[in-house]
Design an enzyme around this catalytic site. Structure first.
Site, PDB file in Angstrom:
ATOM      1  N   LEU A  12       1.020  -1.208   0.024  1.00  0.00           N
ATOM      2  CA  LEU A  12      -0.127   0.161  -0.038  1.00  0.00           C
ATOM      3  C   LEU A  12       0.851   1.282  -0.135  1.00  0.00           C
ATOM      4  O   LEU A  12       0.702   2.359   1.024  1.00  0.00           O
ATOM      5  CB  LEU A  12      -0.915   0.091   1.323  1.00  0.00           C
ATOM      6  CG  LEU A  12      -2.117  -1.105   1.077  1.00  0.00           C
ATOM      7  CD1 LEU A  12      -2.651  -1.071   2.469  1.00  0.00           C
ATOM      8  CD2 LEU A  12      -3.240  -0.730   0.079  1.00  0.00           C
ATOM      9  N   GLY A  13       2.009   1.265  -1.184  1.00  0.00           N
ATOM     10  CA  GLY A  13       2.627   2.425  -1.033  1.00  0.00           C
ATOM     11  C   GLY A  13       1.963   3.367  -1.797  1.00  0.00           C
ATOM     12  O   GLY A  13       0.878   3.406  -1.972  1.00  0.00           O
ATOM     13  N   VAL A  60       1.250   3.454  -5.328  1.00  0.00           N
ATOM     14  CA  VAL A  60       0.710   2.760  -6.246  1.00  0.00           C
ATOM     15  C   VAL A  60      -0.792   2.147  -5.509  1.00  0.00           C
ATOM     16  O   VAL A  60      -1.808   2.356  -5.823  1.00  0.00           O
ATOM     17  CB  VAL A  60       1.335   1.923  -7.010  1.00  0.00           C
ATOM     18  CG1 VAL A  60       0.439   1.274  -8.214  1.00  0.00           C
ATOM     19  CG2 VAL A  60       2.495   2.442  -7.867  1.00  0.00           C
ATOM     20  N   LYS A 108       8.101  -5.408 -12.638  1.00  0.00           N
ATOM     21  CA  LYS A 108       8.932  -5.524 -13.775  1.00  0.00           C
ATOM     22  C   LYS A 108      10.180  -6.392 -13.420  1.00  0.00           C
ATOM     23  O   LYS A 108      10.579  -7.325 -14.275  1.00  0.00           O
ATOM     24  CB  LYS A 108       9.691  -4.265 -14.488  1.00  0.00           C
ATOM     25  CG  LYS A 108      10.282  -3.259 -13.462  1.00  0.00           C
ATOM     26  CD  LYS A 108      10.455  -1.963 -14.148  1.00  0.00           C
ATOM     27  CE  LYS A 108      10.993  -0.928 -13.078  1.00  0.00           C
ATOM     28  NZ  LYS A 108      10.175  -0.408 -12.457  1.00  0.00           N
ATOM     29  N   VAL A 120       5.534  -2.348 -17.651  1.00  0.00           N
ATOM     30  CA  VAL A 120       6.468  -1.596 -18.724  1.00  0.00           C
ATOM     31  C   VAL A 120       5.780  -0.448 -19.114  1.00  0.00           C
ATOM     32  O   VAL A 120       4.649  -0.170 -19.400  1.00  0.00           O
ATOM     33  CB  VAL A 120       6.276  -2.720 -19.723  1.00  0.00           C
ATOM     34  CG1 VAL A 120       7.397  -1.870 -20.881  1.00  0.00           C
ATOM     35  CG2 VAL A 120       6.949  -3.805 -19.535  1.00  0.00           C
ATOM     36  N   GLU A 177      16.037   8.515  -7.957  1.00  0.00           N
ATOM     37  CA  GLU A 177      16.341   8.269  -6.477  1.00  0.00           C
ATOM     38  C   GLU A 177      17.620   8.871  -6.182  1.00  0.00           C
ATOM     39  O   GLU A 177      18.384   9.271  -6.853  1.00  0.00           O
ATOM     40  CB  GLU A 177      16.442   6.802  -6.821  1.00  0.00           C
ATOM     41  CG  GLU A 177      15.533   5.863  -7.275  1.00  0.00           C
ATOM     42  CD  GLU A 177      14.052   5.800  -6.622  1.00  0.00           C
ATOM     43  OE1 GLU A 177      14.226   5.727  -5.167  1.00  0.00           O
ATOM     44  OE2 GLU A 177      12.967   5.419  -7.008  1.00  0.00           O
ATOM     45  N   LYS A 228      12.388  -3.675 -18.307  1.00  0.00           N
ATOM     46  CA  LYS A 228      11.235  -3.526 -19.166  1.00  0.00           C
ATOM     47  C   LYS A 228      11.360  -4.240 -20.630  1.00  0.00           C
ATOM     48  O   LYS A 228      10.487  -4.845 -21.172  1.00  0.00           O
ATOM     49  CB  LYS A 228      10.787  -2.201 -19.385  1.00  0.00           C
ATOM     50  CG  LYS A 228      10.362  -1.664 -17.987  1.00  0.00           C
ATOM     51  CD  LYS A 228      10.251  -0.022 -17.839  1.00  0.00           C
ATOM     52  CE  LYS A 228      10.251   0.436 -16.372  1.00  0.00           C
ATOM     53  NZ  LYS A 228      10.297   1.971 -16.338  1.00  0.00           N
ATOM     54  N   GLY A 245       4.594   7.073 -11.679  1.00  0.00           N
ATOM     55  CA  GLY A 245       3.974   8.009 -10.907  1.00  0.00           C
ATOM     56  C   GLY A 245       2.454   6.952 -10.466  1.00  0.00           C
ATOM     57  O   GLY A 245       2.370   6.016 -10.929  1.00  0.00           O
TER      58      GLY A 245
END
Lengths: 440, 440
Positions: free
Chosen positions: A12-13, A15, A107, A134, A192, A207, A304
């Site tokens: 549950l980050g 995304v 991925k 991807v 990052e 990907k 995102g």
């Protein structure tokens, strides 16, 4: 009205929280389009207590994702934890093994274990969907796996890392160095703290390995990828590219050749007037060239929380719309057992155009010497530009830029090696491959 | 291995013959990816005897497409005859009514009867697929109907007519007149002998009406479209656009506004550095703006026998991969009965930027008068360019070009009307709407 589709979300980050919110807030809308409600029946995450802006108290909580995958009363296991190893790997295996469909955005997991997981899915009559893995929100998996059925693919390539594309775009638009643009990307959250995975091309490679399998029916082989990152690209390269009608993008390219399938990730010159050259900033793009359809290019957000959640939701909706027990599309486009071994084409056999930037001592005969070495290796030149450096003192090095017609990489390496042996180069030569869309 | 999927093909023109060839030649490949063979069980066409480069003698021949749809032992009826009326309409109805899935490339049929046919498909548990009906090989139906499930769409727009885009591209690249480029398009087979349907925008309008329904959940309303073709575009407009950083494309645009849903087809200025501006020649492009995913742009071949056949084949393969009797996606994205009435937004209420080109007599005060009329109508200007005509004689008319900031169409019409009333205009004013992609 069919029964609700019960899903379990692991992770549950950004995304996962975004997905959960959408599922709750748009429940009615989804019920209309999918023909049945979608219900979050179980969740797991690192921290139970954190406020994620959505009430998940009706869902069963699991501390252990593998336990959720193994035990929860769900139809679909949604894996949003990431990472190639456990618990993601174990959890996805556990879900598929007991006939639970899986949707994942992971991925790294697919690059490492995709063939194994596809096989387990098939054995158990499950769907394994991974559109978000991807190029984020771009429906490239659907295009390759469904829309292009029956086509023979010749090449797939694309801009699949927003961090790199942001940096390259900013370098060109603002004339800043790689380092300055990387810092800005980090400040904005596009890169990052440890950016190596993005800027060295590994993320794109993961990907690409999935697209290669869908395009060419070969086993996923993420370690067999020729890799060059963008750390070596200077503002001089970008300017020289623009002068000659090109723009530099980090592309992942998979291409069928006589000797096998090329998988390469490297900075690439694309024609300035091509559509893909206009894809700026964090946006992604994937092009697919096939024999019946022709060329298809898709451009959209590659990352995102929301864009990724949208792709995950599309995957869940596809399952909701199919009846439980329906015949399923093989996860990798054809049955896992029918995938051919991946045969790596050697990069030295790559055939294409090259941009070569040389910094040379300003003395007589250098130009002729370079031209001789190119000719001796059978390389024909599309353009040659000789340029004085910014100051006018005659002892300063000169820059010579060559753009070759399509030739063999081996010849280019030999020619550049011979030029280096002459002793008039200042610093290392820069060699960048050129990639041309089939149609401009 | 599941039973073969039996298809009946109605229409063996360019697309039908291409499809039949692919199905026969790639039978094994399709069987692997679809999990079952696809078999041509029945065919109908205008002429039975014509050689189509493929042996169809094993398929049952029908003289009448409606009889084929009604009687042939098939799982899927593939309608490639075209035309909004019978026999296409009657045949598709007949097939769906007895539970036979339908794949069609017929935009005119869907624009006229899509809601009725979607309803019949739902009642009978059939799939109605029509990827090839909009933008040929670009999987835009799949993107809207499947990938973007759960998203709220704000705008869909695109280049959906290759004839118009070819003409506009050629005018710009070679500096030729509209008439010259149309002739060349006809010579190359890109335009019909009677080109009106393409160049007046009707073809784009048919396609747009289908996208509007998928995007906004309103009933198909192909007659409620604001329509302007490209016959009025001059090389002067194209040059002026380029000078100001724009390119002219014929776009179809569907957009949600406060007063309803805009559907408009007209020549449009798009920023030169946008991705869609680079879409040249007969290529199509469709952009979808949504609230979760963001902006998705797809570029590909919009017409041609093979590209269309590829889209039809993708639709057939989707059916092959689903089990007969599986729950089906509603043809128009949601149940036909739940589609809202289409509420047309008035073009006079359109809000956006405008390009205005005026040819004026060269006398004192004209510029001030134009500026006054703009200001009086609350229009603020982004740029103003005054340019002498090609000759230098002072009695020649001058060209004045205005680019407005976002404003209401009604204000622009009033302002231009007032300017016309002043009597210093030479010829008709040219007004072209500007459309900006959300990003870039």
């Amino acid at each position: 009205m069919a029964d609700a589709l019960k899903i379990g979300i692991a992770g549950l980050g950004t995304v996962g929280a975004s997905l959960a919110k959408i599922l709750v807030e748009r429940r009615d809308m989804l019920q209309t389009t999918c023909g049945r409600p979608i219900e979050i029946a179980a969740v797991t995450a690192r921290s139970k207590g954190r406020d994620r802006g959505v009430d998940l108290s009706a869902a069963e909580w699991f501390d252990d994702p593998v336990a959720l995958a193994r035990e929860a009363r769900i139809d679909v296991f949604v894996e949003l934890m990431g990472g190639a190893g456990d618990p993601a790997h174990a959890a996805v295996k556990a879900a598929l093994s007991r006939g639970v469909h899986v949707v994942t955005a992971n991925k790294a997991l697919l690059a490492a274990h995709g063939v194994e997981l596809a096989g387990i899915a098939e054995e158990n009559g499950c769907i394994l969907n991974y559109e978000a893995a991807v190029a984020g929100g771009i429906p490239v998996i659907k295009a390759l796996r469904e829309s292009l059925t029956g086509n023979t693919i010749s090449r797939v390539y694309g801009i699949m890392n927003g961090t790199c594309n942001y940096i390259l775009t900013k370098m060109e638009k603002e004339g800043l160095s790689f380092e300055a643009c990387l810092k800005e990307a980090q400040r904005l959250g596009y890169a990052e703290a440890d950016p190596a995975f993005d800027i060295e091309g590994n993320d794109t490679a993961h990907k690409l390995s999935i697209l290669t399998t869908l395009a060419f029916g070969t086993k996923i082989s993420a370690d067999d990828i020729y890799l060059e990152g963008i750390t070596n690209i200077s503002i001089d390269d970008i300017r020289a590219a623009a002068d000659l009608g090109y723009r530099i993008k980090l592309l992942g390219v998979a291409q069928k050749t006589d000797t096998g399938v090329e998988q390469r990730v490297h900075p690439t010159m694309v024609p300035l007037d091509s559509v893909i050259a206009q894809v700026d900033g964090v946006t992604n793009a994937v092009a697919i060239e096939s024999d019946i359809l022709g060329e298809l290019l898709m451009v959209g957000p590659g990352a995102g929380g929301n864009a990724t959640a949208s792709a995950v939701l599309g995957d869940i909706a596809d399952i909701a719309k199919s009846r439980p027990g329906a015949q399923t599309v093989p996860a990798l486009g054809r049955p896992a057992a029918s995938l051919a071994p991946y045969k790596r084409a050697q990069i030295r056999k790559h055939h294409g155009g090259y941009f070569i930037r040389l910094s040379v001592e300003d003395r007589t005969g250098v130009f002729a010497s370079i031209a001789k070495h190119m000719a001796e290796n059978g390389i024909s030149l599309e353009s040659i530009v000789q340029r004085a450096q910014s100051t006018t003192e005659s002892t300063d090095p000169k820059t010579i830029i060559l753009v070759t017609h399509a030739t063999m990489e081996d010849s280019v390496r030999k020619a550049v090696g011979s030029v280096k042996g002459e002793g008039y180069l200042v610093g290392e030569p820069q060699v960048i491959r050129i990639e041309r869309p089939k149609t401009a």
